[in-house]
Design a protein around this motif. Structure first.
Motif, mmCIF file in Angstrom:
data_model
loop_
_atom_site.group_PDB
_atom_site.id
_atom_site.type_symbol
_atom_site.label_atom_id
_atom_site.label_comp_id
_atom_site.label_asym_id
_atom_site.label_seq_id
_atom_site.Cartn_x
_atom_site.Cartn_y
_atom_site.Cartn_z
ATOM 1 N N GLU A 102 -3.659 -43.875 11.454
ATOM 2 C CA GLU A 102 -4.070 -44.141 12.668
ATOM 3 C C GLU A 102 -5.707 -44.414 12.099
ATOM 4 O O GLU A 102 -6.233 -43.574 11.385
ATOM 5 N N PHE A 103 -6.290 -45.564 12.885
ATOM 6 C CA PHE A 103 -7.630 -45.805 12.270
ATOM 7 C C PHE A 103 -8.174 -46.595 13.293
ATOM 8 O O PHE A 103 -7.625 -47.205 14.209
ATOM 9 N N THR A 104 -9.618 -46.529 13.398
ATOM 10 C CA THR A 104 -10.511 -47.289 14.126
ATOM 11 C C THR A 104 -11.349 -48.118 12.928
ATOM 12 O O THR A 104 -11.568 -47.764 12.001
ATOM 13 N N SER A 142 -11.787 -45.704 -8.958
ATOM 14 C CA SER A 142 -11.364 -47.048 -9.151
ATOM 15 C C SER A 142 -11.849 -47.963 -8.046
ATOM 16 O O SER A 142 -11.914 -49.275 -8.239
ATOM 17 N N PHE A 143 -12.564 -47.294 -6.734
ATOM 18 C CA PHE A 143 -13.059 -48.128 -5.772
ATOM 19 C C PHE A 143 -14.064 -47.333 -4.834
ATOM 20 O O PHE A 143 -13.975 -46.352 -4.805
ATOM 21 N N ASP A 144 -14.968 -48.311 -4.375
ATOM 22 C CA ASP A 144 -16.031 -47.664 -3.641
ATOM 23 C C ASP A 144 -15.477 -47.325 -2.257
ATOM 24 O O ASP A 144 -16.183 -48.084 -1.126
ATOM 25 N N TRP A 145 -14.694 -46.613 -1.765
ATOM 26 C CA TRP A 145 -14.286 -46.164 -0.527
ATOM 27 C C TRP A 145 -15.403 -45.562 0.165
ATOM 28 O O TRP A 145 -15.436 -45.841 1.386
ATOM 29 N N GLN A 146 -16.311 -44.917 -0.259
ATOM 30 C CA GLN A 146 -17.650 -44.370 0.508
ATOM 31 C C GLN A 146 -18.166 -45.538 1.402
ATOM 32 O O GLN A 146 -18.690 -45.497 2.396
ATOM 33 N N ARG A 147 -18.242 -46.660 0.795
ATOM 34 C CA ARG A 147 -18.894 -47.876 1.457
ATOM 35 C C ARG A 147 -18.411 -48.082 2.687
ATOM 36 O O ARG A 147 -18.719 -48.760 3.563
ATOM 37 N N TYR A 148 -16.826 -48.020 2.672
ATOM 38 C CA TYR A 148 -15.962 -48.404 3.891
ATOM 39 C C TYR A 148 -15.530 -47.413 4.756
ATOM 40 O O TYR A 148 -15.227 -47.594 5.844
ATOM 41 N N LEU A 149 -15.661 -46.324 4.584
ATOM 42 C CA LEU A 149 -15.031 -44.977 5.386
ATOM 43 C C LEU A 149 -16.407 -44.791 6.142
ATOM 44 O O LEU A 149 -17.477 -44.269 5.617
ATOM 45 N N LEU A 165 -6.751 -34.599 4.098
ATOM 46 C CA LEU A 165 -6.310 -35.129 3.074
ATOM 47 C C LEU A 165 -6.463 -36.526 2.495
ATOM 48 O O LEU A 165 -6.761 -36.628 1.436
ATOM 49 N N ALA A 166 -6.208 -37.313 3.432
ATOM 50 C CA ALA A 166 -6.293 -38.872 3.442
ATOM 51 C C ALA A 166 -7.432 -39.103 2.775
ATOM 52 O O ALA A 166 -8.038 -40.073 1.902
ATOM 53 N N ARG A 167 -8.604 -38.620 3.513
ATOM 54 C CA ARG A 167 -9.884 -38.835 3.025
ATOM 55 C C ARG A 167 -10.201 -38.413 1.724
ATOM 56 O O ARG A 167 -11.131 -39.152 0.784
ATOM 57 N N GLY A 168 -9.867 -36.929 1.541
ATOM 58 C CA GLY A 168 -10.001 -36.554 -0.050
ATOM 59 C C GLY A 168 -9.325 -37.390 -0.833
ATOM 60 O O GLY A 168 -10.088 -37.659 -2.146
ATOM 61 N N MET A 169 -8.207 -37.997 -0.805
ATOM 62 C CA MET A 169 -7.671 -38.642 -1.733
ATOM 63 C C MET A 169 -8.474 -40.010 -1.997
ATOM 64 O O MET A 169 -8.549 -40.444 -2.966
ATOM 65 N N LEU A 170 -8.801 -40.617 -0.877
ATOM 66 C CA LEU A 170 -9.555 -41.777 -1.044
ATOM 67 C C LEU A 170 -11.169 -41.646 -1.741
ATOM 68 O O LEU A 170 -11.298 -42.512 -2.714
ATOM 69 N N LEU A 171 -11.726 -40.670 -1.560
ATOM 70 C CA LEU A 171 -12.957 -40.494 -1.901
ATOM 71 C C LEU A 171 -12.755 -39.934 -3.483
ATOM 72 O O LEU A 171 -13.872 -39.904 -4.247
ATOM 73 N N ARG A 172 -11.665 -39.495 -3.692
ATOM 74 C CA ARG A 172 -11.391 -39.207 -5.329
ATOM 75 C C ARG A 172 -10.796 -40.600 -6.189
ATOM 76 O O ARG A 172 -10.497 -40.167 -7.246
ATOM 77 N N ASP A 173 -10.709 -41.312 -5.428
ATOM 78 C CA ASP A 173 -10.364 -42.645 -6.040
ATOM 79 C C ASP A 173 -11.337 -43.462 -6.658
ATOM 80 O O ASP A 173 -12.030 -44.052 -5.900
ATOM 81 N N ILE A 214 -14.290 -48.144 8.505
ATOM 82 C CA ILE A 214 -12.903 -47.607 8.807
ATOM 83 C C ILE A 214 -12.900 -45.964 9.212
ATOM 84 O O ILE A 214 -13.611 -45.317 8.060
ATOM 85 N N ASN A 215 -12.742 -45.718 10.415
ATOM 86 C CA ASN A 215 -12.513 -44.150 10.539
ATOM 87 C C ASN A 215 -11.075 -44.021 10.477
ATOM 88 O O ASN A 215 -10.194 -44.286 11.360
ATOM 89 N N LEU A 216 -10.672 -43.369 9.575
ATOM 90 C CA LEU A 216 -9.285 -42.775 9.265
ATOM 91 C C LEU A 216 -9.021 -41.415 10.076
ATOM 92 O O LEU A 216 -9.581 -40.377 9.503
ATOM 93 N N VAL A 217 -8.437 -41.545 11.039
ATOM 94 C CA VAL A 217 -8.337 -40.465 11.859
ATOM 95 C C VAL A 217 -7.070 -39.736 11.747
ATOM 96 O O VAL A 217 -6.889 -38.669 12.128
ATOM 97 N N GLN A 218 -5.990 -40.406 10.925
ATOM 98 C CA GLN A 218 -4.727 -39.783 10.967
ATOM 99 C C GLN A 218 -4.015 -40.149 9.872
ATOM 100 O O GLN A 218 -4.079 -41.422 9.454
ATOM 101 N N CYS A 219 -3.220 -39.304 9.160
ATOM 102 C CA CYS A 219 -2.298 -39.772 7.978
ATOM 103 C C CYS A 219 -1.054 -38.837 7.944
ATOM 104 O O CYS A 219 -1.407 -37.643 7.829
#
Length: 861
Positions: free
Chosen positions: A637-639, A313-320, A303-311, A650-655
């Protein structure tokens, strides 16, 4: 034959064919319609009532009722939609309470597909219920719709039941074909029989037999395509995704898939419907082993990944960093239990008396069970995908990471370095799965569930299997950074900080040192509005309260390992250590004195990362985006890895939703109280928000008496605290303050008191007192699993540093009251000088805190 051991179907002709029913028989009717099953079930009930038998009807289907209320009939209405475990447990309890010698009619089992969406659990239900009915000397009727089930489920039912009957209508006549009649045989028993009035005549001529066989062949051909209901549902979803379809059709399918994969919490379901497309859910299915829910941890991560990638307003794809995860679905947990024959023990564990008593036995069995062959094959396919890259097997239970229940650290997760021959790697993986399953029966997990009113809720263990984020550094494998983050910071240590800005808890290497309280080691705490500020007062504190050891995966040893930063820095690292550390001048000087001048020495401050990059602002943006979407504070939680450039991946492993307490305005802390009225006061170093908390009991561990104790006595002190904890369990009428030297919950008694969390979970305030002469110091564990435990059980935490100029501790207040230890624990006399229990009158003492002012005070009248 003893007449007491036989029973009747209600059709004497059918009784003749079957040589009667026997007490203990489970009778399964495979039919084309519920009406046909109803016809035979009604005659069975009429016959039983006529003989004075007690009849119990298990009502759970969507079809019309099979048995009407009547003298001698008991009807139990069951809700299959609550899940397999509550349903099967309810049936088991009814059987136990009703006792032996009863006749049962169950609704058509095929209706359970509507609730469970999988054949597998119907097979499991029958496999655990049928033997118990046999033990109780009952006779039970079950119905199945012929075309609704997979070969595997029918085979499971055929193997378990005593009597299996096929019922067909052909040329307007009913035909009954016994295909299994346990421990009985006659020359014509297993032929098809046509019903003629009350008689059942075997079809003995080839012409009629051939015509009837065509029906069997036609159904057999269809049966080759009989997949599990789960698979058929996803085939429909794939077809819907592949062809033009209306938005309403897609939304309906998304809703249906979310309900069988994501869970039944309304808030999480609402988020899932908003952020998972049909294609997303099909992708999840492609990486799912088994059927059922993927569990809270997996849902939160996705869910957290889906929320960010559907934002947008910011290029989360570059950082995730893309995740590489598989999901071992929750039904495998119960299939494992059923396959190994432990269901009855599980039912005993679920009783009030057996809740803790049977758990150790069940946990031990979990550690040594076997998996069904089809599950083992899927496990092997997954491991082939990962090859020899390290993986982590993480708990992802149904209740985990939900609103109100984080289960932080209650269930286990295991790294597997994943080296060696395929069979060796497979055994190590399977062992990790068993260990996670066993952790459902740990005392801490059971105590947590009971304390939060979850012990009656369905709790299945799903698993999240992930490729470990990181890179190889010679023979070590680890991520550059790992940590936890919270969108709300209730541990602000400076009055100029804004709690709403959020915080991070950062470590170098694997994230285990960020989520757990590492012995003699400290992560970097980052307030995201002022990332350069540190809680420590001076340079010597910075060195003392920094990370010195790093958790890594050792490829050569095929095991996790903790190495010192000094040792690690001597290896060839595929990372810029200067980004996270500064040269440790003091350590370099000591090394030089020992003739080790060329050896590098570093002090982990994360100064370069926080001051020279936009990392802190990036993480704050991530946390606030997730908080806004959840409409709730979150923790993650992240790496982090830097791969060939300055862009953090950033590897978002838990939210999960962050449980918080005391966000409202604090009380008016009194100023300039006489010292004799103050028990303690301090600036900063507390967690729990703004509180006004009365104190009616104090438990104090005397540092000077505790430190010189032998190891065995230190553990006994911890067990003694646990026993007292059980006797001060009323937080409303007996709010208790627990104080002791160093760290509560440490695994190293030289650093504090080695209690389990279940041994301190009833206190209202927990205080860790610094005792420098004994080397016992608090560890401000904001963001760790220990912190989550404190917040969820509404325990206020404070670290007291009596030698600090900003702290006052009035030890004499304890001496004014008698020690009531022996009234609670009469056999604890040898520890009376070390453990003191004080009872106070109502209103005699209260604790107040103010987050923004960063003050806490405990004072009396």
């Amino acid at each position: 034959m003893n007449r007491q051991s036989i029973a009747s179907t209600g059709f004497f002709g059918l009784d003749d064919i079957l040589d009667h029913l026997r007490v203990g028989d489970n009778v399964v009717w495979r039919v084309d319609s519920v009406a046909d099953y109803d016809y035979f079930a009604q005659r069975f009930v009429q016959q039983a009532l006529g003989e004075g038998r007690q009849v119990v009807y298990m009502r759970f289907g969507q079809h019309p009722s099979l048995v009407e209320p009547a003298p001698g009939v008991t009807i139990h209405k069951l809700d299959a939609y609550k899940g397999f475990e509550p349903f099967a447990t309810k049936v088991y309890n009814i059987l136990t309470e009703t006792g032996p010698g009863v006749y049962y009619v169950f609704d058509c089992l095929s209706d359970l597909l509507l609730a469970w969406a999988t054949d597998a659990m119907i097979g499991n239900f029958f496999q655990v219920t049928c033997p118990y009915l046999y033990e109780l000397d009952t006779v039970a009727y079950f119905g199945l719709i012929r075309s609704s089930h997979s070969f595997k489920t029918i085979a499971q039912i055929r193997e378990t039941t005593q009597v299996l009957l096929d019922l067909y209508r052909f040329n307007g006549l009913m035909h009954v074909h016994p295909t299994k009649v346990w421990q009985r045989h006659s020359p014509t028993m297993f032929l098809p029989h046509v019903k003629q009035d009350e008689c059942f005549v075997p079809i003995a001529n080839s012409y009629d037999a051939t015509n009837l066989t065509r029906i069997y062949l036609r159904n057999s051909e269809n049966a080759h395509r009989h997949l599990d209901y789960w698979d058929r549902l996803f085939l429909r979803a794939e077809a819907l995704a592949a062809t033009p379809s209306s938005r309403s059709e897609q939304e309906e399918m998304v809703d249906q898939l979310c309900r069988i994969m994501i869970g039944h919490d309304d808030r999480m379901l609402s988020l899932a419907r908003s952020y998972f497309s049909l294609e997303d859910l099909l992708e999840i299915k492609s990486r799912t082993i088994g059927t059922g829910y993927i569990g809270g941890k997996a849902v939160g991560m996705l869910l957290a990944r889906g929320m960010l990638l559907r934002d947008f307003s910011f290029d989360w794809q570059r950082y995730l960093e893309p995740h590489d995860s598989f999901y071992i679905a929750s039904d495998i947990y119960f299939s494992y239990i059923v396959h190994n024959g432990w269901w009855k023990l599980l039912m005993q564990q679920k009783t009030p008396d057996g809740y803790f008593r049977h758990a150790p036995d069940l946990a031990e069995k979990f550690r040594h069970g076997s998996f069904p062959p089809e599950v083992r094959e899927k496990f092997r396919e997954m491991l082939e995908h990962f090859g020899q890259y390290p993986i982590i097997v993480r708990s992802s239970s149904l209740l985990e990471d939900s609103f109100g229940n984080a289960f932080a650290g209650k269930y286990e997760s295991y790294f597997r370095v994943n080296q060696g021959a395929p069979e060796q790697r497979y055994e190590q993986f399977e062992d990790a799965v068993r260990q996670v399953f066993a952790s459902t029966m740990s005392e801490d997990a059971l105590t947590y569930r009971r304390q939060r009113g979850l012990d009656k809720r369905q709790e299945q263990m799903a698993l999240l299997v992930q490729r470990v984020s990181g890179a190889y550094h010679e023979h070590f494998y680890f991520p550059e950074l790992a940590g936890v983050g919270a969108s709300y910071n209730t541990f602000v240590w400076d009055r100029d900080m804004d709690p709403r800005a959020g915080m991070l808890r950062l470590v170098l290497g694997l994230g285990t040192r960020a989520v757990d309280r590492a012995e003699s080691d400290y992560p970097r705490i980052v307030a995201l509005d002022q990332p350069g500020k540190i809680p420590q007062k001076n340079a010597s504190d910075l060195r003392r309260f920094s990370q010195r050891d790093v958790d890594v995966l050792n490829v050569n040893k095929n095991a996790p390992e903790t190495v010192s930063l000094l040792t690690l820095a001597g290896h060839r690292l595929n990372m810029e250590l200067e980004r996270y550390a500064v040269p440790d001048r003091e350590a370099l000087q000591r090394l030089e004195e020992r003739g080790l001048k060329s050896r590098p020495a570093w002090l982990l401050t994360f100064e370069g990362l926080l001051s020279e990059t936009g990392f802190a602002k990036l993480m704050q943006r991530m946390l606030k985006t997730l908080e806004k979407t959840y409409c709730y504070p979150v923790d993650i939680e992240f790496t982090v890895n830097f791969i060939g450039d300055d862009v953090p991946r950033i590897n978002l492993v838990q939210c999960r939703p962050l449980q918080t307490r005391g966000l409202e305005k604090g009380g008016n802390i009194p100023e300039a109280l006489p010292q004799e009225r103050v028990f303690f006061e301090s600036e900063g170093h507390f967690m729990g928000g703004n509180v006004v908390q009365p104190v009616h009991c104090i438990i104090w561990i005397e540092p000077q008496g505790y430190c010189p104790l032998p190891l065995s006595d230190k553990y006994e002190i911890a067990r003694l605290v646990g026993r007292i904890n059980k006797k001060v369990c009323d937080k409303q009428d007996l709010p208790t303050l627990l104080m002791g030297p160093g760290r509560w919950g440490t695994s190293t008694p030289s650093l504090g008191i080695p209690v389990r969390f279940s041994e301190i979970n009833n206190v209202s305030v927990l205080v860790e007192v610094a005792f420098p002469p004994g080397g016992l110091m608090p560890e401000l564990s904001f963001g760790s699993h220990f912190f989550q435990d404190l917040v969820e059980t509404e325990i206020f935490y404070l670290a007291l540093y009596p030698e600090d100029g900003h702290c006052f501790f009035n030890r004499s207040l304890l001496d004014r009251h008698p020690n009531r230890l022996l009234s609670l624990e009469p056999t604890a006399g040898r520890y009376e000088e070390i453990v003191k229990v004080v009872f106070l009158d109502e209103g005699e003492l209260q604790l107040m805190s103010d987050v923004l002012a960063q003050k806490v005070i405990c004072f009396g009248r």
